[in-house]
Design a protein around this motif. Structure first.
Motif, PDB file in Angstrom:
ATOM      1  N   GLU A 155       0.867  -1.174   0.000  1.00  0.00           N
ATOM      2  CA  GLU A 155       0.000   0.000   0.000  1.00  0.00           C
ATOM      3  C   GLU A 155       0.904   1.224   0.000  1.00  0.00           C
ATOM      4  N   ASN A 156       0.311   2.403  -0.125  1.00  0.00           N
ATOM      5  CA  ASN A 156       1.109   3.624  -0.092  1.00  0.00           C
ATOM      6  C   ASN A 156       1.261   4.073   1.351  1.00  0.00           C
ATOM      7  N   LEU A 157       2.414   3.758   1.936  1.00  0.00           N
ATOM      8  CA  LEU A 157       2.653   4.079   3.340  1.00  0.00           C
ATOM      9  C   LEU A 157       3.158   5.491   3.549  1.00  0.00           C
ATOM     10  N   GLY A 158       3.558   6.171   2.470  1.00  0.00           N
ATOM     11  CA  GLY A 158       4.218   7.451   2.606  1.00  0.00           C
ATOM     12  C   GLY A 158       5.721   7.268   2.605  1.00  0.00           C
ATOM     13  N   TYR A 159       6.447   8.392   2.601  1.00  0.00           N
ATOM     14  CA  TYR A 159       7.893   8.351   2.407  1.00  0.00           C
ATOM     15  C   TYR A 159       8.649   7.760   3.597  1.00  0.00           C
ATOM     16  N   GLY A 160       8.452   8.318   4.781  1.00  0.00           N
ATOM     17  CA  GLY A 160       9.227   7.896   5.933  1.00  0.00           C
ATOM     18  C   GLY A 160       8.977   6.456   6.334  1.00  0.00           C
ATOM     19  N   ALA A 161       7.715   6.030   6.343  1.00  0.00           N
ATOM     20  CA  ALA A 161       7.399   4.659   6.741  1.00  0.00           C
ATOM     21  C   ALA A 161       7.997   3.653   5.772  1.00  0.00           C
ATOM     22  N   ALA A 162       7.955   3.961   4.475  1.00  0.00           N
ATOM     23  CA  ALA A 162       8.551   3.063   3.481  1.00  0.00           C
ATOM     24  C   ALA A 162      10.066   3.017   3.641  1.00  0.00           C
ATOM     25  N   ALA A 163      10.679   4.172   3.886  1.00  0.00           N
ATOM     26  CA  ALA A 163      12.127   4.206   4.094  1.00  0.00           C
ATOM     27  C   ALA A 163      12.517   3.374   5.315  1.00  0.00           C
ATOM     28  N   ASN A 164      11.750   3.484   6.390  1.00  0.00           N
ATOM     29  CA  ASN A 164      12.028   2.698   7.597  1.00  0.00           C
ATOM     30  C   ASN A 164      12.028   1.205   7.294  1.00  0.00           C
ATOM     31  N   ARG A 165      11.044   0.751   6.533  1.00  0.00           N
ATOM     32  CA  ARG A 165      10.970  -0.673   6.212  1.00  0.00           C
ATOM     33  C   ARG A 165      12.145  -1.092   5.334  1.00  0.00           C
ATOM     34  N   GLY A 166      12.525  -0.223   4.424  1.00  0.00           N
ATOM     35  CA  GLY A 166      13.669  -0.531   3.579  1.00  0.00           C
ATOM     36  C   GLY A 166      14.940  -0.681   4.389  1.00  0.00           C
ATOM     37  N   VAL A 167      15.163   0.228   5.327  1.00  0.00           N
ATOM     38  CA  VAL A 167      16.355   0.155   6.183  1.00  0.00           C
ATOM     39  C   VAL A 167      16.304  -1.095   7.057  1.00  0.00           C
ATOM     40  N   ALA A 168      15.140  -1.401   7.620  1.00  0.00           N
ATOM     41  CA  ALA A 168      15.001  -2.557   8.513  1.00  0.00           C
ATOM     42  C   ALA A 168      15.248  -3.878   7.787  1.00  0.00           C
ATOM     43  N   SER A 169      15.083  -3.894   6.475  1.00  0.00           N
ATOM     44  CA  SER A 169      15.269  -5.129   5.702  1.00  0.00           C
ATOM     45  C   SER A 169      16.736  -5.446   5.434  1.00  0.00           C
ATOM     46  N   LEU A 170      17.640  -4.541   5.793  1.00  0.00           N
ATOM     47  CA  LEU A 170      19.061  -4.711   5.502  1.00  0.00           C
ATOM     48  C   LEU A 170      19.751  -5.554   6.572  1.00  0.00           C
ATOM     49  N   GLY A 171      20.817  -6.233   6.179  1.00  0.00           N
ATOM     50  CA  GLY A 171      21.579  -7.046   7.107  1.00  0.00           C
ATOM     51  C   GLY A 171      22.463  -6.204   8.014  1.00  0.00           C
ATOM     52  N   ASP A 172      23.024  -6.845   9.034  1.00  0.00           N
ATOM     53  CA  ASP A 172      23.864  -6.136  10.003  1.00  0.00           C
ATOM     54  C   ASP A 172      25.198  -5.701   9.417  1.00  0.00           C
ATOM     55  N   ASP A 173      25.534  -6.184   8.230  1.00  0.00           N
ATOM     56  CA  ASP A 173      26.782  -5.753   7.595  1.00  0.00           C
ATOM     57  C   ASP A 173      26.686  -4.336   7.045  1.00  0.00           C
ATOM     58  N   ILE A 174      25.467  -3.806   6.958  1.00  0.00           N
ATOM     59  CA  ILE A 174      25.241  -2.469   6.394  1.00  0.00           C
ATOM     60  C   ILE A 174      25.211  -1.438   7.507  1.00  0.00           C
ATOM     61  N   GLY A 175      26.218  -0.565   7.534  1.00  0.00           N
ATOM     62  CA  GLY A 175      26.274   0.483   8.544  1.00  0.00           C
ATOM     63  C   GLY A 175      25.985   1.868   8.012  1.00  0.00           C
ATOM     64  N   TRP A 176      25.930   1.999   6.671  1.00  0.00           N
ATOM     65  CA  TRP A 176      25.661   3.283   6.026  1.00  0.00           C
ATOM     66  C   TRP A 176      24.528   3.102   5.025  1.00  0.00           C
ATOM     67  N   VAL A 177      23.525   3.962   5.123  1.00  0.00           N
ATOM     68  CA  VAL A 177      22.361   3.843   4.250  1.00  0.00           C
ATOM     69  C   VAL A 177      22.029   5.195   3.627  1.00  0.00           C
ATOM     70  N   VAL A 178      21.940   5.210   2.315  1.00  0.00           N
ATOM     71  CA  VAL A 178      21.405   6.385   1.624  1.00  0.00           C
ATOM     72  C   VAL A 178      19.903   6.190   1.501  1.00  0.00           C
ATOM     73  N   VAL A 179      19.130   7.164   1.917  1.00  0.00           N
ATOM     74  CA  VAL A 179      17.689   7.184   1.662  1.00  0.00           C
ATOM     75  C   VAL A 179      17.439   8.298   0.652  1.00  0.00           C
ATOM     76  N   ALA A 180      16.766   7.954  -0.447  1.00  0.00           N
ATOM     77  CA  ALA A 180      16.658   8.923  -1.541  1.00  0.00           C
ATOM     78  C   ALA A 180      15.371   8.761  -2.334  1.00  0.00           C
ATOM     79  N   ASN A 181      14.995   9.850  -3.001  1.00  0.00           N
ATOM     80  CA  ASN A 181      13.948   9.822  -4.013  1.00  0.00           C
ATOM     81  C   ASN A 181      14.497   9.177  -5.278  1.00  0.00           C
TER      82      ASN A 181
END
Length: 296
Positions: A74-100
């Motif tokens: 569904e359309n969760l909006g920008y921040g909520a979708a970004a949060n889920r994207g970050v949460a899906s990453l493994g522990d090896d990822i310490g730097w995340v770009v969030v972007a349009n």
């Protein structure tokens, strides 16, 4: 050695990922991914956090190596979708770009952001210089909006662009330089994942707009820094997603602006002030969306 408890902060590796929030991105996503390949020499994971697009662009993007599609359903909006994207990453990822998706990267720009991050051990968010299509610099590193600056900018911004409140808020004086800021444009930020976690990421109550202002404020309150890094450059192609419903997006913008101020000015003494602000925003919305003015 004792096992870590849930109250202890998560530790991450030095890997890099890019979370792109997509909503009918069209061909802009292709340009984003094409230019990202030249923005860094590092291997980068890409997550397309998709808010129920049906134009096929996220699916095409996910056919590329190291690109993964994460459907929100569904359309969760920008921040909520970004949060889920970050949460899906493994522990090896310490730097995340969030972007349009409607960005183009300058060659080497992501590597430059990472180099800047190395100079700021308390830096949580790092924002590049953002150019518009006409070559002008978008004021993407700003002061936090106070009541005075916010009201002055809201009232005079459209009719007197050089007013002192807008100029102070947008921080447009002088040449771009590496410095701290109150907040950075959410259209492109490199985030230290440890810092992002420490404030629980974006506040999902902000469907769109002001989620980046709110994040910058909360990071600062938690002792982190928002750092403007104009040695790295991206180009903004324009509000591709928001152009689908400009009148609705303007209403969402006003709602988010009110939420930001109301969250920070609580108690009976502020109720008359907030009521006046809400009335003013409602009037501005009515004027901006009146027949003959609205585009949708």
């Amino acid at each position: 050695m004792t096992e870590p408890t849930s109250s202890e902060p998560e530790t991450y590796g030095d890997g890099v990922a890019v979370v792109v929030v997509t909503y009918f991105p069209g061909e802009t996503l292709d340009r984003f991914l094409d230019t990202l390949e030249k923005a860094t020499t590092r291997e980068v994971q890409v997550v397309l956090a998709d808010n129920e697009s049906t134009d096929g662009a996220p699916e095409r993007g996910a056919e590329r190596e190291h690109v993964r599609l994460l459907r929100m359903g569904e359309n969760l909006g920008y921040g909520a979708a970004a949060n889920r994207g970050v949460a899906s990453l493994g522990d090896d990822i310490g730097w995340v770009v969030v972007a349009n998706a409607d960005l183009e990267w300058e060659p080497g720009s992501l590597d430059t952001l990472l180099e800047v991050a190395g100079r700021w051990p308390r830096g949580a968010a790092f924002g590049p210089l953002i150019r518009e299509l006409d070559g002008s610099v978008y004021p993407s590193a700003r002061l936090l909006p106070s009541l005075g600056r916010g009201i002055g900018h809201a009232v005079f911004g459209k009719i007197w662009s050089a007013n002192p409140w807008t100029r102070a808020y947008r921080q447009e004086n002088g040449e771009p330089s590496e410095r701290t800021a109150g907040w950075l444009s959410g259209s492109c930020q490199l985030l230290r994942r440890e810092a992002f976690d420490s404030v629980d990421g974006f506040d999902p109550r902000y469907f769109m707009y002001f989620e980046d202002v709110d994040l910058g404020d909360r990071l600062g309150r938690a002792g982190w820094q928002n750092v403007y890094a104009p040695s790295a450059t991206v180009m903004h192609l324009g509000g591709h997603a928001t152009s689908r419903a400009p009148s609705r997006m303007l209403a969402v913008h006003h709602e988010s602006a009110y939420r930001y101020l109301a969250d920070r000015h609580k108690g009976p003494a502020w109720k008359p002030v907030l009521a006046a602000i809400r009335a003013g925003l409602a009037l501005r919305l009515k004027l901006e969306t009146r027949p003959g003015r609205a585009t949708n």
